[in-house]
Design a protein around this motif. Structure first.
Motif, short mmCIF file in Angstrom:
data_model
loop_
_atom_site.label_atom_id
_atom_site.label_comp_id
_atom_site.label_asym_id
_atom_site.label_seq_id
_atom_site.Cartn_x
_atom_site.Cartn_y
_atom_site.Cartn_z
N UNK A 105 -10.55 -0.97 8.71
CA UNK A 105 -11.91 -0.87 9.25
C UNK A 105 -12.95 -1.57 8.38
N UNK A 106 -12.62 -1.83 7.13
CA UNK A 106 -13.58 -2.48 6.24
C UNK A 106 -12.85 -3.03 5.03
N UNK A 107 -13.28 -4.20 4.56
CA UNK A 107 -12.75 -4.79 3.34
C UNK A 107 -13.92 -5.08 2.40
N UNK A 108 -13.85 -4.56 1.19
CA UNK A 108 -14.92 -4.76 0.21
C UNK A 108 -14.91 -6.20 -0.29
N UNK A 109 -16.04 -6.91 -0.19
CA UNK A 109 -16.10 -8.29 -0.69
C UNK A 109 -15.69 -8.40 -2.15
N UNK A 110 -14.84 -9.36 -2.45
CA UNK A 110 -14.39 -9.59 -3.82
C UNK A 110 -13.25 -8.70 -4.27
N UNK A 111 -12.81 -7.78 -3.44
CA UNK A 111 -11.74 -6.85 -3.80
C UNK A 111 -10.38 -7.52 -3.65
N UNK A 112 -9.29 -6.89 -4.16
CA UNK A 112 -7.95 -7.47 -3.98
C UNK A 112 -7.60 -7.76 -2.53
N UNK A 113 -7.96 -6.87 -1.62
CA UNK A 113 -7.66 -7.10 -0.21
C UNK A 113 -8.42 -8.31 0.33
N UNK A 114 -9.67 -8.46 -0.10
CA UNK A 114 -10.49 -9.60 0.32
C UNK A 114 -9.92 -10.90 -0.23
N UNK A 115 -9.44 -10.89 -1.45
CA UNK A 115 -8.94 -12.10 -2.09
C UNK A 115 -7.68 -12.65 -1.44
N UNK A 116 -6.92 -11.78 -0.75
CA UNK A 116 -5.71 -12.28 -0.07
C UNK A 116 -5.95 -12.48 1.43
N UNK A 117 -7.23 -12.38 1.84
CA UNK A 117 -7.58 -12.75 3.20
C UNK A 117 -7.51 -11.66 4.24
N UNK A 118 -7.34 -10.40 3.83
CA UNK A 118 -7.32 -9.32 4.83
C UNK A 118 -8.73 -9.09 5.38
N UNK A 119 -8.80 -8.70 6.65
CA UNK A 119 -10.08 -8.56 7.33
C UNK A 119 -10.12 -7.29 8.18
N UNK A 120 -11.34 -6.89 8.53
CA UNK A 120 -11.54 -5.80 9.46
C UNK A 120 -10.80 -6.10 10.76
N UNK A 121 -10.05 -5.12 11.27
CA UNK A 121 -9.28 -5.30 12.50
C UNK A 121 -7.83 -5.65 12.28
N UNK A 122 -7.47 -6.09 11.07
CA UNK A 122 -6.05 -6.34 10.78
C UNK A 122 -5.28 -5.02 10.82
N UNK A 123 -4.01 -5.11 11.11
CA UNK A 123 -3.15 -3.93 11.14
C UNK A 123 -2.07 -4.05 10.07
N UNK A 124 -1.91 -3.00 9.26
CA UNK A 124 -0.83 -2.96 8.27
C UNK A 124 0.40 -2.38 8.95
N UNK A 125 1.49 -3.15 8.96
CA UNK A 125 2.71 -2.74 9.65
C UNK A 125 3.72 -2.09 8.71
N UNK A 126 3.80 -2.58 7.47
CA UNK A 126 4.78 -2.07 6.51
C UNK A 126 4.27 -2.28 5.09
N UNK A 127 4.70 -1.40 4.18
CA UNK A 127 4.38 -1.52 2.76
C UNK A 127 5.70 -1.50 2.00
N UNK A 128 5.97 -2.58 1.27
CA UNK A 128 7.26 -2.72 0.56
C UNK A 128 8.43 -2.45 1.50
N UNK A 129 8.37 -3.07 2.68
CA UNK A 129 9.41 -3.06 3.71
C UNK A 129 9.47 -1.74 4.50
N UNK A 130 8.79 -0.70 4.03
CA UNK A 130 8.82 0.59 4.72
C UNK A 130 7.75 0.61 5.81
N UNK A 131 8.12 0.83 7.08
CA UNK A 131 7.11 0.89 8.15
C UNK A 131 6.09 2.00 7.92
N UNK A 132 4.83 1.70 8.14
CA UNK A 132 3.79 2.70 7.89
C UNK A 132 3.87 3.86 8.89
N UNK A 133 4.52 3.65 10.02
CA UNK A 133 4.65 4.76 10.98
C UNK A 133 5.52 5.88 10.42
N UNK A 134 6.30 5.57 9.37
CA UNK A 134 7.12 6.59 8.72
C UNK A 134 6.43 7.19 7.49
#
Length: 419
Positions: free
Chosen positions: A351-380
């Motif tokens: 819903x929000x990415x802080x300017x200059x933060x790690x998420x901002x520096x790799x190009x993540x934006x408001x509205x993006x969806x995270x599907x998995x973290x370290x191969x583990x699906x976030x639905x789990x």
């Protein structure tokens, strides 16, 4: 389909808006006597244990209303009147006597509308309500279910605590409830004086700032707020710690609430000295409108470090350090705010990415969806597990699978401690 964060107005820091909403309803629309609404035991027992879920620094209990439920409610000492945030409960609870209220001045846009109910029959295990009414929002403006990643139907505060002594044990996720005359105090707990004013509990604490100056503060004990400490009377040009970051702190009566996050050197409450505490510093004029002069509030980021007894009738708070009392205080190191989307609330939408933060520096934006973290699906994963990962360790790397610009992508996120 990616869900727009426009549908969850400031769910991450909803407390400002809800506090103002409840104050307005309470003092402008109701004439109840302060001691008229309370909970008590349904039989001759003297004690009841109630399990709760701890989700994103919120205590969630189950209760039944008018023989319907169970419903999930946030237990919140910062709320002076029971609030039902799920509009669907208007029909399912069969509430015949209700009237519509116009609630003006909360954030931007049109007035909000809510129903004022007559007294409800509320049951929590072996406890039942007496003369407890509620406000039911006609539209869910706060998105608490999205924020929690599970259905949330409302908030319960003053009425639950008004007549009882309540022990909150975070280590085993239980509430223990007594009548005040029956409670056996924690032998090694520290008693802190607490005043209940305008249906909210206040305690005194001393704050030592990073520049060495000290201040005595009157603080709301607010177990519905996720932060550790919030100080409201600190100006940008005077009193802020040298190291701080700009922060989005939610929406209040007059619109968005902005401010800063930093650390104080020490907070003294009772005999306890809490050092290097992460603190919110909201900015704005809305705090001058409060009926009780205060300096801020103590939230769950701090209070969950204790086992505590909240005793409104005896004007007392009893504190005993919990197993994680000495753990360091950390803030999110990703720079992202996100919520649970989809029918099952198990999709993670930014819903929000802080300017200059790690998420901002790799190009993540408001509205993006995270599907998995370290191969583990976030639905789990629970949304709280994800929170804990993103404030776990400075420099830690996570491989994120994301849905961005209409396609799936893999990105490497490196956490960075910002305060």
């Amino acid at each position: 389909m990616i869900i727009s964060s426009h549908n969850i107005k400031s769910a991450h820091h909803r407390s400002f808006a809800l506090r103002f909403l409840v104050l307005l309803l309470l003092f402008c629309c109701w004439g109840f006597a302060a001691n008229a609404q309370y909970f008590d035991f349904t039989d001759k027992r003297k004690h009841v244990t109630i399990p709760f879920k701890m989700v994103r620094e919120m205590i969630i209990i189950q209760l039944n209303i008018n023989n319907k439920g169970p419903f999930n409610f946030i237990l919140d000492t910062g709320v002076g009147l029971m609030l039902i945030t799920d509009p669907k409960l208007v029909d399912s609870l069969n509430i015949p006597n209700r009237r519509t209220l116009k609630i003006a001045g909360i954030g931007e846009g049109d007035d909000y509308e809510a129903y004022a109910t007559s007294a409800l029959d509320i049951r929590v295990r072996s406890l039942r309500s007496y003369d407890v009414a509620a406000a039911i929002l006609k539209t869910d403006h706060f998105g608490l279910s999205n924020y929690a990643g599970m259905p949330i139907h409302g908030l319960l505060g003053y009425e639950f605590f008004n007549n009882l002594a309540v022990k909150i044990d975070y280590a085993d996720s239980t509430l223990s409830v007594w009548r005040p005359k029956d409670i056996k105090r924690q032998k090694n707990g520290t008693k802190v004086h607490m005043s209940v004013e305008d249906r909210k509990p206040y305690v005194k604490a001393k704050v030592t700032f990073t520049d060495g100056h000290k201040a005595d503060n009157k603080l709301v004990l607010d177990i519905g707020a996720g932060h550790a400490l919030s100080l409201e009377n600190i100006s940008e040009g005077k009193g802020l710690p040298a190291k701080h970051i700009t922060a989005n702190l939610g929406v209040g009566l007059t619109g968005p609430v902005s401010g800063f996050l930093g650390r104080i050197a020490e907070l003294d409450i009772g005999k306890f000295k809490i050092k290097n505490l992460i603190t919110s510093f909201p900015q704005g004029e809305q705090f001058k409108k409060l009926s009780i002069k205060r300096d801020g509030n103590l939230g769950m980021g701090l209070m969950k470090r204790f086992s505590m007894v909240i005793d409104y009738p005896d004007s007392a708070l009893y504190l005993k350090p919990g197993p994680n009392f000495n753990q360091p205080y950390e803030h999110d190191m990703s720079g992202m705010e996100y919520y649970g989307g989809g029918e099952d609330l198990n999709r993670i939408i930014i819903s929000r990415v802080e300017p200059g933060s790690p998420a901002d520096q790799i190009g993540l934006e408001k509205g993006d969806e995270i599907l998995a973290i370290n191969i583990k699906p976030v639905k789990n994963m629970s949304i709280e597990q994800i929170d804990n990962l993103f404030k776990s360790q400075n420099g830690r790397n996570f491989l994120l699978e994301v849905y961005h610009d209409g396609k799936k992508d893999d990105v490497l996120l490196t956490l960075k401690r910002r305060i």
